[in-house]
Scaffold this active site. Sequence first.
Site, mmCIF file in Angstrom:
data_model
loop_
_atom_site.group_PDB
_atom_site.id
_atom_site.type_symbol
_atom_site.label_atom_id
_atom_site.label_comp_id
_atom_site.label_asym_id
_atom_site.label_seq_id
_atom_site.Cartn_x
_atom_site.Cartn_y
_atom_site.Cartn_z
ATOM 1 N N GLU A 127 27.194 82.206 55.489
ATOM 2 C CA GLU A 127 26.105 81.697 56.332
ATOM 3 C C GLU A 127 25.716 80.279 55.935
ATOM 4 O O GLU A 127 25.375 79.455 56.773
ATOM 5 C CB GLU A 127 24.862 82.604 56.217
ATOM 6 C CG GLU A 127 24.969 83.914 56.954
ATOM 7 C CD GLU A 127 24.964 83.744 58.463
ATOM 8 O OE1 GLU A 127 25.673 82.866 58.977
ATOM 9 O OE2 GLU A 127 24.285 84.523 59.136
ATOM 10 N N THR A 180 21.730 76.449 64.813
ATOM 11 C CA THR A 180 20.742 77.073 63.931
ATOM 12 C C THR A 180 20.078 76.026 63.037
ATOM 13 O O THR A 180 18.859 76.046 62.847
ATOM 14 C CB THR A 180 21.406 78.163 63.066
ATOM 15 O OG1 THR A 180 21.912 79.175 63.940
ATOM 16 C CG2 THR A 180 20.425 78.791 62.093
HETATM 17 N N1 HSE Z 1 16.696 83.942 60.857
HETATM 18 C C1 HSE Z 1 17.629 82.931 61.256
HETATM 19 C C2 HSE Z 1 16.917 81.906 62.107
HETATM 20 C C3 HSE Z 1 18.736 83.567 62.029
HETATM 21 O O1 HSE Z 1 16.176 82.324 63.003
HETATM 22 O O2 HSE Z 1 17.086 80.718 61.880
HETATM 23 C C4 HSE Z 1 19.747 82.599 62.539
HETATM 24 O O3 HSE Z 1 20.764 83.331 63.179
#
Ligand code: HSE
Length: 298
Positions: A127, A180
């Site tokens: 990640e 993201t």
């Molecule tokens: N919790 C993370 C975000 C997940 O919302 O940035 C990203 O897939």
Amino acid sequence: ESITVLAPATVANVVCGFDVLGFALNEPNDTMHLRLTEQPGVTIINEDDYDLPTEPTRNVAGAALLALLRAVPEPVGIEVRINKAIRPGSGIGSSAASAAGAVVGANRLLGERFSKAELVDFAMYGEEVASGVRHADNIAPAIYGGVTLIRATTPFPDIVPLSAPPLFVTVVHPQIEVKTSHARQILKQQVPLKDAIRQWGNVGALVAGLLQSDYDLIGRSLEDVIIEPVRSILIPGFAEVKEGSRLAGALGGGISGSGPSLFMLSREEATAQAVEAVMREVYTGLGLDHHTYLTTIN
Ligand code: HSE
């Protein structure tokens, strides 16, 4: 010896639980084939058309496998062939599926020597390659299945699997790009106390609603006063999908992970189908290509 792993798509955050809640979907799944090789190290073979990097340190599955191999004393070689069905950048845990599937498969080839929490720890390195952040809310449900609460990721992942009643999940992936990393940069770094109070009330109640199969409580708790007001601006059609889905009888929902996919939870399949129709109507109306999935929590 070669083994095949199905790595599921996941929905992170579950509206109110930014970085701490996630669940696995029954579909779509990536298919990964792994085998041990004579030559030590990691070999990545992409068998799909997504043109993802094959250099292990730049590939999410590769980075996760390298982390796992650092914890193995003997020299080991692993080859992984990846067929992605989960579109990269869709917001339903595409990178997490690759990272989680890789370490689960490698662990099986190595005689199941690591715990699930250790596998989460390794997969978070994947990640990090994908988004620059070691969050576990897609990884943990991909590895444990079902709904998971991430109490903490440091100093070591503390993952709480949660039972849940039957729920139908409708997902729409509009063809827009939301990174993201960008969707995290735009978040406010300070949270007013009154918003924090509202949010942890919702998280606690959502967990209780899931454990007690209290659908009304689940519906009331699917509210996000911190992240959604900022991120929803990135997603055309957000308000229309949310409003239309509630009118169609959905319990609630919102942005899947950092988007652009949106998800809605329903108690009945017929409701989930009506929600899917709403989603298609909204994005057809906006002239945006989109994919929908009607599935359940895995
Ligand atoms: N919790 C993370 C975000 C997940 O919302 O940035 C990203 O897939």
